[in-house]
Design an enzyme around this catalytic site. Structure first.
Site, PDB file in Angstrom:
ATOM      1  N   GLY A 143       6.801  -6.113  49.139  1.00  0.00           N
ATOM      2  CA  GLY A 143       6.111  -6.023  47.953  1.00  0.00           C
ATOM      3  C   GLY A 143       5.072  -4.724  48.189  1.00  0.00           C
ATOM      4  O   GLY A 143       4.432  -4.715  49.130  1.00  0.00           O
ATOM      5  N   SER A 144       5.117  -3.667  47.449  1.00  0.00           N
ATOM      6  CA  SER A 144       4.171  -2.591  47.568  1.00  0.00           C
ATOM      7  C   SER A 144       4.342  -1.749  46.449  1.00  0.00           C
ATOM      8  O   SER A 144       4.503  -2.195  45.353  1.00  0.00           O
ATOM      9  CB  SER A 144       4.813  -2.031  48.999  1.00  0.00           C
ATOM     10  OG  SER A 144       5.977  -1.840  48.683  1.00  0.00           O
ATOM     11  N   ARG A 145       3.627  -0.501  46.593  1.00  0.00           N
ATOM     12  CA  ARG A 145       3.749   0.396  45.683  1.00  0.00           C
ATOM     13  C   ARG A 145       3.679   1.920  46.348  1.00  0.00           C
ATOM     14  O   ARG A 145       3.571   2.072  47.593  1.00  0.00           O
ATOM     15  CB  ARG A 145       2.358   0.316  45.127  1.00  0.00           C
ATOM     16  CG  ARG A 145       1.781   1.484  44.100  1.00  0.00           C
ATOM     17  CD  ARG A 145       0.726   1.089  43.579  1.00  0.00           C
ATOM     18  NE  ARG A 145      -0.280   2.367  43.081  1.00  0.00           N
ATOM     19  CZ  ARG A 145      -1.315   2.270  42.465  1.00  0.00           C
ATOM     20  NH1 ARG A 145      -2.087   1.120  42.119  1.00  0.00           N
ATOM     21  NH2 ARG A 145      -2.073   3.511  41.988  1.00  0.00           N
TER      22      ARG A 145
END
Length: 219
Positions: A187-189
């Protein structure tokens, strides 16, 4: 579909741990079949969830120097004009893509060309959608200059769960559009900074596919 190299060691260790747990449950609780079955089911669910996270699908990429491709699979959460203070020190169009643990976490270069700038920043682990995550979280910044001389910045940002940013290139490397350049675990951006005259082709909340979805057209 293959398993990404970043997950192979973890999956092997996890398999060994889950096997050991199930063996101990069956050895020490031989008469409790229901417990053995529940532990086995839980182990399978956990392993399959981690396995799908590290999937690395094979895709075909249509090279086009006039367009900017999505660097990752996820959801568009930001489209706005903003100041980019690390490299450009000027206003740019920003598009941000949030990657949930269910998305493919391969990071791809949005344009092909020469890596003009690359830097890793240690930092905090705010949730990836936090406004300050772009400047305060652990992150990498890469600027690629396409054959027409247009520079596009792409930034990997770690989240509250994702604390393992991987990258495979450095300054002066030559990249092909859509080429894998990194990976972020759990999970990240990713932020993409474009020239102000770029024509945006996505909308907020739109789902993206890394190396396939067109984010913008360059002038």
């Amino acid at each position: 579909m293959t398993i990404h190299k970043e997950g192979r060691k973890l999956l092997f260790v996890l398999l060994a741990v889950l096997f050991a747990i199930n063996y101990m449950v069956s050895y020490f609780l031989p008469g409790l079949a229901i417990v053995q079955q529940l532990v086995l089911i839980a182990s399978l669910v956990i392993y399959l969830l981690i396995l799908q996270f590290f999937r690395s699908p094979s895709i075909s990429i249509e090279i086009d120097d006039k367009v900017v491709l999505a660097p990752a699979e996820g959801k568009v959460v930001v489209i706005e004009n903003t100041m980019e203070d690390e490299y450009f020190h000027a206003e740019r169009k920003q598009i941000s893509i949030f990657m949930s643990p269910l998305n493919v976490h391969v990071c791809r270069t949005p344009v092909g060309g020469l890596v003009k700038y690359f830097k890793y920043h240690a930092g905090k682990y705010l949730v990836a959608w936090h406004p300050k995550s772009s400047t305060e979280n652990e992150r990498t910044t890469m600027v690629v200059q396409n054959p027409a001389g247009v520079e596009v910045l792409v930034r990997q940002i770690a989240g509250a769960v994702a604390r393992r940013i991987k990258w495979y290139h450095k300054e002066n490397d030559q990249l092909t559009q859509g080429q894998e350049y990194g990976f972020i675990k759990f999970g990240s951006r990713l932020d993409v900074f474009l020239p102000l005259d770029a024509e945006i082709k996505v909308e907020l909340e739109q789902k993206t596919k890394g190396g396939k979805t067109i984010l913008a057209v360059l002038k």
